[in-house]
Design a protein around this motif. Structure first.
Motif, short mmCIF file in Angstrom:
data_model
loop_
_atom_site.label_atom_id
_atom_site.label_comp_id
_atom_site.label_asym_id
_atom_site.label_seq_id
_atom_site.Cartn_x
_atom_site.Cartn_y
_atom_site.Cartn_z
N ASP A 100 56.32 -39.65 -10.97
CA ASP A 100 55.56 -38.57 -10.38
C ASP A 100 56.32 -37.25 -10.44
OD1 ASP A 100 53.20 -37.88 -8.50
OD2 ASP A 100 54.97 -37.09 -7.47
N ALA A 101 55.68 -36.22 -10.99
CA ALA A 101 56.37 -34.94 -11.19
C ALA A 101 56.85 -34.33 -9.88
CB ALA A 101 55.45 -33.97 -11.93
N GLU A 125 57.61 -33.76 -19.52
CA GLU A 125 57.10 -34.93 -18.81
C GLU A 125 58.11 -35.46 -17.80
OE1 GLU A 125 54.01 -37.93 -20.68
OE2 GLU A 125 55.98 -37.92 -21.67
N PRO A 126 57.63 -35.94 -16.65
CA PRO A 126 58.54 -36.49 -15.64
C PRO A 126 58.99 -37.91 -16.01
CG PRO A 126 56.29 -36.54 -14.81
CD PRO A 126 56.23 -35.88 -16.16
N VAL A 127 59.87 -37.99 -16.98
CA VAL A 127 60.38 -39.28 -17.46
C VAL A 127 61.84 -39.41 -17.05
CG1 VAL A 127 60.95 -40.63 -19.52
CG2 VAL A 127 58.75 -39.42 -19.38
N VAL A 128 62.13 -40.48 -16.33
CA VAL A 128 63.50 -40.76 -15.90
C VAL A 128 64.18 -41.67 -16.90
CG1 VAL A 128 64.92 -41.80 -14.07
CG2 VAL A 128 62.86 -40.47 -13.48
N THR A 129 65.39 -41.32 -17.30
CA THR A 129 66.18 -42.15 -18.21
C THR A 129 67.37 -42.74 -17.45
OG1 THR A 129 65.61 -40.75 -20.08
CG2 THR A 129 67.54 -42.16 -20.34
N VAL A 130 67.55 -44.06 -17.58
CA VAL A 130 68.72 -44.73 -17.00
C VAL A 130 69.50 -45.35 -18.15
CG1 VAL A 130 69.52 -46.51 -15.41
CG2 VAL A 130 67.44 -45.21 -14.88
N GLU A 131 70.74 -44.92 -18.31
CA GLU A 131 71.57 -45.37 -19.43
C GLU A 131 72.83 -46.05 -18.93
OE1 GLU A 131 72.12 -41.93 -22.44
OE2 GLU A 131 71.46 -41.03 -20.55
N PHE A 132 73.14 -47.20 -19.52
CA PHE A 132 74.44 -47.85 -19.31
C PHE A 132 75.27 -47.64 -20.57
CE2 PHE A 132 74.27 -50.78 -15.54
CZ PHE A 132 73.00 -50.44 -15.10
N GLY A 172 62.44 -44.94 -4.69
CA GLY A 172 61.15 -44.44 -4.20
C GLY A 172 60.30 -43.77 -5.26
N LEU A 173 60.86 -43.58 -6.44
CA LEU A 173 60.07 -42.97 -7.52
C LEU A 173 59.10 -44.00 -8.08
CD1 LEU A 173 62.93 -41.11 -9.44
CD2 LEU A 173 61.16 -40.05 -8.00
N PRO A 174 57.81 -43.71 -8.08
CA PRO A 174 56.87 -44.68 -8.62
C PRO A 174 57.05 -44.85 -10.14
CG PRO A 174 55.74 -42.62 -8.13
CD PRO A 174 57.15 -42.47 -7.60
#
Lengths: 259, 259, 259, 259
Positions: free
Chosen positions: C38-39, C55-62, C232-234
């Motif tokens: 969600d933006a 765009e509200p895109v979350v990136t999680v990188e290891f 909490g981010l959908p």
């Protein structure tokens, strides 16, 4: 093993000349909680020759040991799960508590305890206890999966004196190499409850809570079946908790095989 | 043990329906170094029935395993110390490498390897290998005391193909509860060297260096005698080192007892 | 600090004469997953002066690093959480990815990264990745509470070449001693995306899954607010995952302050 | 940082409604040893503006903390190295102990202590103390290299009352991003010695021994210069040791900047 390098030192064989004082060491903080569960479910987890004796109450104890002489003053933690049971063998009969599983956070006593005593020991990561807001909080996990929490709170002092603890019964099992599924050793062993070397310094009682967390196979691939068996026991009623500070303890040289 | 909760899964018993592919998994980085030592000193560390066969060359190998199927894709590290030996039993004769001690940094395979295979396994803290300035540096310790370092450097590629490895001999020993100093099990076991599931992908050779660090009893109270026996072997001559990347590996269901 | 013992060595200052080869080291395994969220929720977690861009895109990188020269060949793991953002300062404007938080499993780069670069680094326990049944499974926790899991599966090879990565924006913040709640340093800093020292050797794409686990305060008493904000981010839609093997990398000496 | 997720809880900011009792928590076991060294060598390790005051005696203290409220009852260990010094700034003058370095085995207080207080904190692996044969043995290491051992023995009880401890002086230093080698913050800060929340329950004195182990760069690549500076201080004379059990402690909100 390896044995060809000579005898290893350990709890039952300190090197010559090293100070050992079983009446003073180790120091022990014991946090225990109990719950009433279903008799039939519990009995299903007893080996052949055992029957449930008395109320189906499961005890989960964390023993935080420090100043252990055979570790040159280091410590480790032991978690024990037990319930009341009787054993009838060909020659021997005994009643006490059946020690279903032990977890420890140091591999060395896991190895010697399994081999020398028949202790059903597995490894777990066990952090120091949390002491917060009047409660003792103890937990155990394995590679990031926490499978056990207990909490003891509402503590009040009681007399350090207590009736002598029950004898402890367990099953020593070594599989047969090459004959997969068969046993090379299958022995019931007994630890006398009486420990003349242990002195209780402080005893408290309170309310207790036990929670085993169910695991997927990938969470605990070597012991999901153990944790899930315990997590599957219904908690009908909590049966209190205790916090005990004590010192000293015997070396289990009085362990014996029942027939 | 505990066995009364049902069979544990492990290297030789994956749960039904779980994917296992012994030809692809695990991935293995093996770093090994060798040295020539004194024949009489080495022979003193062989159990009864064994004799040194061939040159007194000690091999120390670190196997860094990843993607292990029976650990749901986790890994661990194994250190093996061995030298050439022959065994003559009442019925069986065998030659190969005597596996004097194994250290692993995960307690679960220590337990199952000891019980099911007779592997002389102990626990050690083993960090990931350091790769620096063209060398592979591997070390092992226990609660803050580093007892072993090996270094392999000056690497050059060689053919991944190699003659089949020797059979491995070891001693399975379980003490008798209550009869301290006596054995309940004392068996020589053998692992066939051939591993049809393992594929070498890359092999390098170079110079190797092995260093065991002598320990006071208080440094390693459960295994100072093992480390000091190895630290006491003179290094007459380094005998090179290897770095091998491979995949796959058998489950040791072909392990057998010699008589 | 401490600084009075002289300069510390680290990623941006190797000791004289020590071999450093930023085009070869470290080796890096990067596993990343993305999701659309969600933006408005995302924008609420941006500092003043920042706006969401794209765009509200979350990136999680290891990033699993090995063979790091400034650690004499050791390694560690870094987890980065970021999303697209723009910054407008008094003098400078910049667009790229806002680096919201980094977790690392070694305190030393946490300390130097915070102080020298302004990296928003916290400590986490991060085990090696599990590689199992075609998937890469990565997780992070803190003292027994696992707060993050990602999984990337269904992988297929794609070209190692890729457009140059975005610039990275972050906030360097140091509180003022004695004036609790005030800042002594509050600076937006930028890492140019271009890294001439890094070579991608293998790139795969697949499906990705991200899961942050909500925490009670007692589970993560120093960072429950961070984890819970992310939990909490959908997750409106997964946006794929990648697995990249690369070598080399710059030292971040090109980090600069925006005004 | 990260700060954009809102304020972190920590020693100086407990979440609302959480129980905090600085007069009871944490519990603290302090083991300290002291030695006389060379004045000129010690003075060389003082920052500008500081001079040695009084005898050149170095104190090394291990503080084992348990039941910490801001960690929800968890604990950690702190090692402090200090010696007597005076500071003369433009406006302020102060005398007390110069805190040269702190090591802690939990990254969270390392981060907040550096940022909020100016504590010169680094990370170390610090096992629980060994208590054996009448001695307390404390050690610290980093990724397998043990760099510090202290031992306090021959203990006898003394009065828990003691003169108020000295004020503590330290240097808060934050480097400037992008201007390598320059400082963005360079502040002398002071902790008043008086701690109204701390109660000593038991105090013992005995003989003390301190040993820093010299390190190669590859052993401690981020702090060999710190350990070697301390290892290079000659031990002219041991100056005793203490073991103190206490409870409670202030939150350092009285920390202030000197000018």
């Amino acid at each position: 093993m390896p044995t060809h390098f000579g005898p290893a030192s350990g709890p039952r064989q300190m090197p010559d000349g090293m100070p050992a004082d079983p009446a003073s060491n180790p120091r022990r903080l014991s946090v225990a909680a109990r719950f009433l569960t279903d008799a039939a479910r519990l009995e299903a987890h007893l080996p052949e020759g055992f029957t449930l004796s008395g109320e189906p109450v499961v005890t989960v104890e964390f023993h935080y040991l420090t100043g252990i002489d055979w570790l040159a003053g280091r410590g480790y933690t032991m978690v024990q799960v037990s319930w009341p049971a009787s054993f009838a063998g060909r020659e021997d009969k005994a009643s006490g508590r059946f020690l279903a599983v032990i977890w420890e956070n140091l591999a060395d006593p896991v190895i010697t305890g399994r081999d020398e005593i028949g202790h059903p020991k597995l490894y777990a990561d066990i952090p120091p206890p949390r002491m917060w807001d009047g409660a003792h909080l103890c937990s155990a996990g394995w590679l990031g999966f926490r499978f056990l929490d207990i909490e003891v709170s509402g503590l009040r002092d009681i007399s350090p004196d207590a009736p002598p603890p029950d004898d402890i019964l367990m099953l020593k099992y070594v599989p047969r190499t090459g004959a997969w599924g068969e046993a090379d050793l299958y022995q019931v062993t007994l630890t006398p409850g009486k420990d003349p070397d242990r002195t209780v310094e402080h005893r408290q009682t309170g309310t207790g809570r036990v929670q085993f967390h169910p695991a997927a196979w990938a969470d605990l691939p070597t012991m999901d079946h153990v944790v899930n068996a315990l997590a599957g026991l219904p908690v009908y009623e909590p049966r209190g908790g205790t916090v005990v500070h004590s010192r000293g303890g015997k070396s289990h040289r009085d362990q014996r095989i029942l027939r």
